[in-house]
Design a protein around this motif. Sequence first.
Motif, PDB file in Angstrom:
ATOM      1  N   THR A  75       0.843  -1.200   0.000  1.00 24.84           N
ATOM      2  CA  THR A  75       0.000   0.000   0.000  1.00 24.84           C
ATOM      3  C   THR A  75       0.878   1.250   0.000  1.00 24.84           C
ATOM      4  O   THR A  75       2.088   1.187   0.239  1.00 24.84           O
ATOM      5  CB  THR A  75      -0.935   0.017   1.228  1.00 24.84           C
ATOM      6  OG1 THR A  75      -0.150   0.035   2.422  1.00 24.84           O
ATOM      7  CG2 THR A  75      -1.849  -1.201   1.230  1.00 24.84           C
TER       8      THR A  75
ATOM      9  N   SER B 276       2.890   9.580   1.932  1.00 25.22           N
ATOM     10  CA  SER B 276       1.668  10.382   2.098  1.00 25.22           C
ATOM     11  C   SER B 276       1.989  11.710   2.778  1.00 25.22           C
ATOM     12  O   SER B 276       1.437  12.755   2.402  1.00 25.22           O
ATOM     13  CB  SER B 276       0.640   9.625   2.942  1.00 25.22           C
ATOM     14  OG  SER B 276       0.335   8.393   2.361  1.00 25.22           O
TER      15      SER B 276
ATOM     16  N   TYR C 213      -3.715   8.633  10.076  1.00 27.28           N
ATOM     17  CA  TYR C 213      -3.778   7.585   9.062  1.00 27.28           C
ATOM     18  C   TYR C 213      -5.117   6.883   9.224  1.00 27.28           C
ATOM     19  O   TYR C 213      -5.355   6.221  10.213  1.00 27.28           O
ATOM     20  CB  TYR C 213      -2.624   6.602   9.224  1.00 27.28           C
ATOM     21  CG  TYR C 213      -1.274   7.280   9.195  1.00 27.28           C
ATOM     22  CD1 TYR C 213      -0.763   7.765   7.997  1.00 27.28           C
ATOM     23  CD2 TYR C 213      -0.531   7.436  10.355  1.00 27.28           C
ATOM     24  CE1 TYR C 213       0.472   8.395   7.968  1.00 27.28           C
ATOM     25  CE2 TYR C 213       0.704   8.070  10.328  1.00 27.28           C
ATOM     26  CZ  TYR C 213       1.196   8.544   9.135  1.00 27.28           C
ATOM     27  OH  TYR C 213       2.405   9.166   9.108  1.00 27.28           O
ATOM     28  N   LYS C 214      -5.996   7.010   8.231  1.00 22.50           N
ATOM     29  CA  LYS C 214      -7.367   6.520   8.348  1.00 22.50           C
ATOM     30  C   LYS C 214      -7.600   5.187   7.645  1.00 22.50           C
ATOM     31  O   LYS C 214      -8.520   4.461   7.993  1.00 22.50           O
ATOM     32  CB  LYS C 214      -8.335   7.554   7.781  1.00 22.50           C
ATOM     33  CG  LYS C 214      -8.265   8.881   8.493  1.00 22.50           C
ATOM     34  CD  LYS C 214      -9.192   9.876   7.858  1.00 22.50           C
ATOM     35  CE  LYS C 214      -9.205  11.145   8.688  1.00 22.50           C
ATOM     36  NZ  LYS C 214     -10.328  11.986   8.355  1.00 22.50           N
ATOM     37  N   ALA C 215      -6.834   4.904   6.613  1.00 21.09           N
ATOM     38  CA  ALA C 215      -7.047   3.691   5.821  1.00 21.09           C
ATOM     39  C   ALA C 215      -5.781   3.416   5.017  1.00 21.09           C
ATOM     40  O   ALA C 215      -4.809   4.168   5.081  1.00 21.09           O
ATOM     41  CB  ALA C 215      -8.247   3.879   4.890  1.00 21.09           C
ATOM     42  N   LYS C 216      -5.837   2.338   4.234  1.00 19.50           N
ATOM     43  CA  LYS C 216      -4.745   2.007   3.322  1.00 19.50           C
ATOM     44  C   LYS C 216      -5.144   2.473   1.924  1.00 19.50           C
ATOM     45  O   LYS C 216      -6.321   2.529   1.591  1.00 19.50           O
ATOM     46  CB  LYS C 216      -4.511   0.503   3.297  1.00 19.50           C
ATOM     47  CG  LYS C 216      -4.083  -0.072   4.626  1.00 19.50           C
ATOM     48  CD  LYS C 216      -4.012  -1.577   4.539  1.00 19.50           C
ATOM     49  CE  LYS C 216      -3.769  -2.165   5.916  1.00 19.50           C
ATOM     50  NZ  LYS C 216      -3.899  -3.622   5.893  1.00 19.50           N
ATOM     51  N   ALA C 217      -4.146   2.771   1.108  1.00 20.59           N
ATOM     52  CA  ALA C 217      -4.405   3.138  -0.283  1.00 20.59           C
ATOM     53  C   ALA C 217      -3.589   2.225  -1.185  1.00 20.59           C
ATOM     54  O   ALA C 217      -2.410   1.988  -0.926  1.00 20.59           O
ATOM     55  CB  ALA C 217      -4.043   4.591  -0.539  1.00 20.59           C
TER      56      ALA C 217
ATOM     57  N   ARG D 292      -6.078  11.592  -0.736  1.00 20.41           N
ATOM     58  CA  ARG D 292      -7.159  10.686  -1.130  1.00 20.41           C
ATOM     59  C   ARG D 292      -6.672   9.649  -2.143  1.00 20.41           C
ATOM     60  O   ARG D 292      -5.767   9.933  -2.928  1.00 20.41           O
ATOM     61  CB  ARG D 292      -8.310  11.474  -1.761  1.00 20.41           C
ATOM     62  CG  ARG D 292      -8.986  12.414  -0.794  1.00 20.41           C
ATOM     63  CD  ARG D 292     -10.158  13.137  -1.479  1.00 20.41           C
ATOM     64  NE  ARG D 292     -10.866  13.970  -0.531  1.00 20.41           N
ATOM     65  CZ  ARG D 292     -10.604  15.247  -0.309  1.00 20.41           C
ATOM     66  NH1 ARG D 292      -9.640  15.842  -0.977  1.00 20.41           N
ATOM     67  NH2 ARG D 292     -11.310  15.925   0.572  1.00 20.41           N
ATOM     68  N   ASP D 293      -7.331   8.506  -2.140  1.00 19.90           N
ATOM     69  CA  ASP D 293      -7.052   7.496  -3.154  1.00 19.90           C
ATOM     70  C   ASP D 293      -7.835   7.813  -4.428  1.00 19.90           C
ATOM     71  O   ASP D 293      -8.562   8.810  -4.481  1.00 19.90           O
ATOM     72  CB  ASP D 293      -7.346   6.091  -2.624  1.00 19.90           C
ATOM     73  CG  ASP D 293      -8.810   5.846  -2.301  1.00 19.90           C
ATOM     74  OD1 ASP D 293      -9.693   6.626  -2.727  1.00 19.90           O
ATOM     75  OD2 ASP D 293      -9.093   4.847  -1.611  1.00 19.90           O
TER      76      ASP D 293
ATOM     77  N   ASN E 213     -11.503   8.534  -1.498  1.00 27.41           N
ATOM     78  CA  ASN E 213     -11.523   8.277  -0.058  1.00 27.41           C
ATOM     79  C   ASN E 213     -10.292   8.888   0.602  1.00 27.41           C
ATOM     80  O   ASN E 213      -9.169   8.624   0.175  1.00 27.41           O
ATOM     81  CB  ASN E 213     -11.542   6.771   0.213  1.00 27.41           C
ATOM     82  CG  ASN E 213     -12.735   6.102  -0.414  1.00 27.41           C
ATOM     83  OD1 ASN E 213     -13.857   6.566  -0.271  1.00 27.41           O
ATOM     84  ND2 ASN E 213     -12.495   5.019  -1.137  1.00 27.41           N
ATOM     85  N   THR E 214     -10.510   9.676   1.644  1.00 23.50           N
ATOM     86  CA  THR E 214      -9.388  10.263   2.377  1.00 23.50           C
ATOM     87  C   THR E 214      -8.755   9.171   3.228  1.00 23.50           C
ATOM     88  O   THR E 214      -9.392   8.613   4.112  1.00 23.50           O
ATOM     89  CB  THR E 214      -9.865  11.419   3.272  1.00 23.50           C
ATOM     90  OG1 THR E 214     -10.455  12.424   2.445  1.00 23.50           O
ATOM     91  CG2 THR E 214      -8.715  12.026   4.059  1.00 23.50           C
ATOM     92  N   PHE E 215      -7.500   8.855   2.953  1.00 24.80           N
ATOM     93  CA  PHE E 215      -6.811   7.846   3.755  1.00 24.80           C
ATOM     94  C   PHE E 215      -5.777   8.457   4.691  1.00 24.80           C
ATOM     95  O   PHE E 215      -5.347   7.819   5.632  1.00 24.80           O
ATOM     96  CB  PHE E 215      -6.210   6.733   2.875  1.00 24.80           C
ATOM     97  CG  PHE E 215      -5.027   7.139   2.053  1.00 24.80           C
ATOM     98  CD1 PHE E 215      -3.741   6.869   2.478  1.00 24.80           C
ATOM     99  CD2 PHE E 215      -5.201   7.771   0.833  1.00 24.80           C
ATOM    100  CE1 PHE E 215      -2.643   7.228   1.719  1.00 24.80           C
ATOM    101  CE2 PHE E 215      -4.115   8.127   0.064  1.00 24.80           C
ATOM    102  CZ  PHE E 215      -2.825   7.858   0.500  1.00 24.80           C
TER     103      PHE E 215
END
Length: 163
Positions: free
Chosen positions: A71, A77, A108-112, A142-143, A147-149
């Motif tokens: 990722t 990022s 860090y909210k998610a993976k991209a 964002r990806d 989506n904001t990751f």
Amino acid sequence: MTTSTIAPIGANLRIWNKLQRLPFGNWIFTRALCLKAPYFRTIHPLVHELRPGLCRVSAPNRRGVRNHLGTYHAIASCNMAELAGGLMTDATIPSTHRWIPIGMTVEYKAKATTAVNATARLDSIPEFGDEPTELVVPVDVRDADGNTFVSARITMKVSKKSR
């Protein structure tokens, strides 16, 4: 009747505006920026939009920015956030002032797993006077699906240039 003075714009925004008249102007601008600040080359950015209060930058998800999970790497990022936030700040403050990042908080909210876009945006542009001020610049990374990751808040110290 009040008259307002328009603050002189900085060199980067002036160059950006001139290059927008040329084919591949944003690519040329981005390459020149990466010559001036070589670390940004590591993410292979492309500046898409630059004006006071807004900067949008994209970067591909390629092997050099992936972590061991495949990722988009957290620090890549942060590099995207700092590039977008710094350019936006530079385009926003008058050429009589200078800026330097003095802090950054990152969530860090998610993976991209796709290409990414970073957007630095100010809802309102403050006035910059003689006294140093701290400007907090929000940046969302964002990806490709929007989506904001990663969310970052970069604190910039803005002060008047010494003569």
